[in-house]
Design a protein around this motif. Structure first.
Motif, PDB file in Angstrom:
ATOM      1  N   VAL A  42       0.837  -1.204   0.000  1.00 37.41           N
ATOM      2  CA  VAL A  42       0.000   0.000   0.000  1.00 37.41           C
ATOM      3  C   VAL A  42       0.873   1.256   0.000  1.00 37.41           C
ATOM      4  CG1 VAL A  42      -1.736   1.311   1.300  1.00 37.41           C
ATOM      5  CG2 VAL A  42      -1.927  -1.169   1.107  1.00 37.41           C
ATOM      6  N   CYS A  49      -5.485  -6.500  -3.060  1.00 40.08           N
ATOM      7  CA  CYS A  49      -4.872  -5.275  -2.534  1.00 40.08           C
ATOM      8  C   CYS A  49      -4.769  -4.209  -3.617  1.00 40.08           C
ATOM      9  CB  CYS A  49      -3.474  -5.579  -1.972  1.00 40.08           C
ATOM     10  SG  CYS A  49      -3.489  -6.484  -0.420  1.00 40.08           S
ATOM     11  N   CYS A 108      -6.699  -0.671  -3.482  1.00 40.38           N
ATOM     12  CA  CYS A 108      -5.942   0.586  -3.577  1.00 40.38           C
ATOM     13  C   CYS A 108      -6.418   1.422  -4.763  1.00 40.38           C
ATOM     14  CB  CYS A 108      -4.447   0.290  -3.717  1.00 40.38           C
ATOM     15  SG  CYS A 108      -3.667  -0.318  -2.214  1.00 40.38           S
TER      16      CYS A 108
END
Length: 899
Positions: free
Chosen positions: A228, A261, A265
């Motif tokens: 991230v 992920c 994001c």
């Protein structure tokens, strides 16, 4: 393939980039954004995973350089298998790894599905991708041990790998079917000695493959954080995204997926740039994703609605048939005709393998979650059928894990309204039907005692995000004490959501949580702070979890904490004490927590805290030792100490620590009312020290347990003096399992015979008592001077001659006994008439313990009749006597008898 060809083959963008497909491997590799996924060996420490732990790369390299020729990567959707394979091939082509291979070939099973007819291995290597010059073939066939074949997406392979259904070939020039060619390679008959690397989601095909299996975990918390923070250039935005992800979406199992992920994001970035609110649930996340994808298409409301309904029909087919892909003919039957001419429309939602207008083209969902989500959306959107929600869910049971969760989220108007602006109104009849089913099924589920069913109900409530609905369904009558131990991160978040909506709970039962990690404890911390009682006994807490527990205690309403058998240890206990010094805790259970002398100073600091409310401390079975208790006693001298009950069974104590305890009792500051010193080597001199404090006017002690404390009759003179003192306030005294003998107990009886003696409960089990002692006790009980209400004299072999004196006293009107223990005193049927007469005559006796005697079937009718006739008797325990099965039915007639 040679190294230049591999680079050319892999380092090129393929297909249409879409939010659902994840970040293309080529982008990850080219931009050096690769973060290593993990294998199960990484989960070996009480600390956060660091970069020195085994990675997927390391596991693959280790396996391929060994004797094993086949390595199988198994992991869930989007866990990074494809990226790992392609990076491995690129690293080989760049000369960085796997130097023992001269040729590497990279295949995808979904592409192999498109091959028809027959072909040989030579033809496959020469023509597939057009990658191998003809002159290289002899070298490859002569040195198979220097060849690595990589196969991706085994779960999408449409043929069988069962060797029994194929006639395996060994001739690389022989033309066979594609299915036979692949089976011959993977089962070692073709290109024998070559190495194979196969990647797949869990699939039934795995049972036909042998080799080294490597499980792919994806990202744990440290990898997620790194990913991230690498995705966002602004670290403030990265931290905000990470915190929100961890506290809402991060608890889901699929958040270990690098693809997931990237998707999260990406949508977060889009939403934050638009100034929109971030999603609170996975349902809201997929609503945002679906809206984002729809808005990229040039379709009107009717067109978008028809596309989503077609996707829903495809999703239902894939779910029920358990096929991950569909043919062109099937797509036409779902209503995709008008959309297949535009690869962009379909490619946004689906993986397209081949020419969309060709009959050989196949279509599949990028994501199992998206497949289930569009199924849920289309169910509420569809107004053409009357199928009820219960029937629909039953059809897809076992195939669609998140279907009812998505339905729960979409059933709430606040959540579905944005979609309705693009798709039109949902079918309100179906939404009403779902809510009716949800409330009914939840009511049934919560009456049961199955943890998983309870948790699933909480998940549905969490997706709905409706606080009033939580309060309506989770009523006080269903807030039972079921254990929610061994929760996943997802379970922790849903349980925390429910507790937060309710405001407070009587009990948070986490009994037998085998691994309470820092992540889980962080999510559960608000629920902990809202719980009056927290049960964590027989659990294992990571160090980080203890930190969050301490914080929750310091700001919460918890009054009762049970950490028994948690192997806490001194280091973790020191952390816990940061919260114990400033909390509302009344009861703390630390039984068998591996504490030592080092923890006693921390405990003392808790007791002396001005805000401490601790009333009961159970610290049994910890090796505290005399020095430890001496430190603890310093806390008992504090005017802030409110401790009343102290349980120190089996703490390695001797007479040396009794001075400190005695000094605390008569200091004038101690509020101690109860001390349990069971199974410590206190000895007679230790009791002598304690007895001095019992005679002190400032001592408030009411209960003293010295069970199995290495005592003899010598200590009885000191106890007699204490009990005869005008200042003694002791009402309970347990001296069981000590060799007191006749002379010692007769001295005690002298003190007990005084009208001023406060003792009401006396334990003398297995104290080497004699008939004479029983005679004296009988006289005492019937004298009118005794306050005794509970007497335990079991495991003293005095026989019926001795027990007769006690029974005579029980029948006397002056006897106040309510509880009498005569276990293993040598009773036979001969005494039953006398015993029954005593029970009938007594106006106070409630409980009679007769275990481990020699009563037989002959005594049962009289005992049952006596118990049925008695108004005050509550229980008679007859276990471990000499009864046969013939009398069990008769004993069952009286629910006050235990046998």
């Amino acid at each position: 393939m040679d190294k230049d060809t591999v680079l050319t083959h892999i380092l090129q963008l393929k297909g249409i980039a879409t939010l659902l497909g994840g970040e293309p491997p080529i982008s990850v590799i080219k931009n050096n954004k690769y973060i290593s996924q993990l294998t199960p060996e990484a989960q070996v420490t009480d600390k956060n995973v660091d970069n020195n732990l085994p990675s997927l790369d390391h596991a693959i390299h280790t396996a391929l350089t060994g004797e094993i020729k086949t390595v199988i990567l198994v992991g869930p959707e989007g866990s990074g298998k494809t990226t790992a394979l392609e990076k491995l091939a690129v690293d080989w082509a760049k000369g960085e790894h796997l130097h023992n291979f001269s040729h590497v070939f990279h295949f995808r099973f979904r592409e192999m599905n498109l091959l028809e007819g027959t072909l040989s291995l030579e033809t496959l290597l020469l023509n597939h991708h057009g990658l191998v010059p003809p002159e290289s073939i002899p070298l490859i066939l002569q040195r198979p041990k220097a060849v690595l074949l990589i196969f991706d997406d085994l779960h999408q392979y449409k043929h069988s790998l069962d060797p029994s259904v194929h006639t395996l070939c060994s001739d690389p020039s022989q033309a066979v079917s594609v299915s036979c060619l692949v089976a011959s390679l993977l089962h070692g008959s073709l290109l024998k000695g070559a190495a194979f690397l196969v990647a797949t989601r869990p699939t039934g095909c795995l049972k036909f493959l042998s080799g080294s299996r490597v499980e792919v975990l994806g990202f744990l918390k440290p990898q997620r954080e790194a990913y991230v923070k690498g995705f966002f250039t602004d670290q403030t935005v990265a931290n905000k995204s990470l915190m929100h992800m961890e506290r809402t979406l991060g608890f889901y199992d699929f958040c270990t997926s690098p693809r997931f992920c990237w998707m999260v994001c990406s949508i977060y970035k889009s939403l934050m740039e638009a100034g929109a609110k971030l999603p609170e649930t996975v349902s809201q996340l997929y609503i945002d994703i679906l809206m984002h994808l729809i808005q990229t298409l040039s379709l009107n409301e009717a067109g978008v609605r028809e596309l989503v309904l077609a996707l829903g029909r495809m999703a239902a087919h894939c779910s029920l048939s358990q096929h991950s892909s569909c043919t062109k003919e099937e797509m036409d039957s779902f209503g995709f005709q008008q959309f297949l001419t535009s690869q962009t429309s379909v490619g946004v939602f689906l993986q397209v393998d081949g020419d969309p207008e060709s009959d050989r083209c196949v279509f599949s969902f990028h994501s199992q979650l998206m497949q289930e989500f569009v199924l849920a959306v289309s169910f509420f959107l569809d107004k053409s059928t009357l199928e009820g929600v219960e029937k629909m869910l039953e059809k897809h049971k076992g195939h669609a894990k998140f279907l009812d969760l998505f339905l729960s989220g979409l059933s709430e108007p606040v959540q579905r309204r944005p979609l309705e602006t693009l798709l039109g109104e949902f079918n309100l009849d179906r939404i009403t039907d779902f809510k009716r089913w949800f409330k009914s099924s939840s009511e049934t589920t919560l009456k049961g005692c199955y943890k998983d069913a309870h948790q699933h109900c909480f998940h549905l409530l969490h997706q709905a995000q409706n606080e009033s609905l939580v309060k309506e369904i989770i009523t006080s009558s269903v807030r039972r004490g079921i254990s929610y131990g061994d929760l996943s991160l997802q379970d922790c978040a849903t349980l925390n959501y429910v507790f937060t909506c309710l405001g407070e709970m009587e009990l948070l039962n986490l009994y037998l949580t085998r691994d309470l990690t820092e992540e889980k404890a962080e999510i559960l911390a608000p629920a902990m702070s809202l719980s009056h009682k927290i049960l964590l006994s027989s659990s294992f807490l990571r160090t980080g979890a203890v930190t969050h527990l301490a914080s929750a205690l310091s700001r919460g309403i918890t009054t009762d904490l049970d950490l028994s058998h948690t192997r806490l240890g001194d280091e973790k206990f020191k952390i816990l004490c940061t919260g114990l010094r400033d909390c509302k805790l009344h009861t703390l259970k630390l039984v068998a927590c591996n504490l030592t002398e080092a923890s006693c100073e921390d405990l003392a600091s808790v007791l002396t805290s001005a805000t401490s409310q601790l009333r009961e401390l159970d610290i049994l079975f910890n090796e505290l030792g005399d020095q430890g208790i001496t430190k603890l006693c310093q806390g008992l001298h504090s005017p802030h100490c409110k401790l009343q009950d102290l349980h120190l069974q089996s703490c390695k104590l001797t007479e040396a620590s009794m001075g400190g305890l005695s000094a605390a009792l008569c200091s004038g500051q101690s509020e101690l009312r109860k001390i349990n010193l069971t199974q410590n080597q206190i000895g007679d001199s230790g009791v002598e020290t304690l007895c001095k404090s019992l005679q002190h006017p400032l001592c408030k002690l009411q209960s003293l347990t010295l069970f199995d404390s290495d005592l003899t009759g010598t200590c009885c003179a000191h106890l007699m003096a204490a009990l005869m003192s005008d200042h003694c306030s002791l009402t309970e005294l347990d001296l069981s399992v000590n060799d007191l003998g006749q002379e010692g107990v007769l001295q005690l009886c002298q003190a007990l015979s005084r009208p001023q003696c406060p003792i009401e409960k006396l334990g003398l089990t297995r104290c080497e008592l004699t008939v004479l002692v029983f005679e004296e006790l009988g006289s005492l009980l019937s004298s009118g001077n005794s306050r005794l209400k509970s007497l335990s004299v079991g495991i003293n072999q005095v026989g019926e001659q001795g027990v007769k004196h006690i029974l005579d006293a029980v029948a006397h009107p002056s006897c106040l006994l309510e509880d009498l223990d005569l276990e293993m005193t040598g009773l036979t049927d001969t005494c039953v008439e006398h015993l029954c007469a005593a029970v009938r005559a007594s106006k106070t006796l409630k409980n009679l313990e007769l275990r481990n005697n020699s009563l037989t079937d002959a005594s049962v009718p009289a005992l049952v009749q006596t118990m049925q006739d008695s108004h005050n008797m509550q229980e008679m325990n007859l276990r471990y006597n000499e009864f046969s099965e013939d009398v069990f039915e008769m004993l069952d007639e009286c629910d006050k008898i235990r046998y």
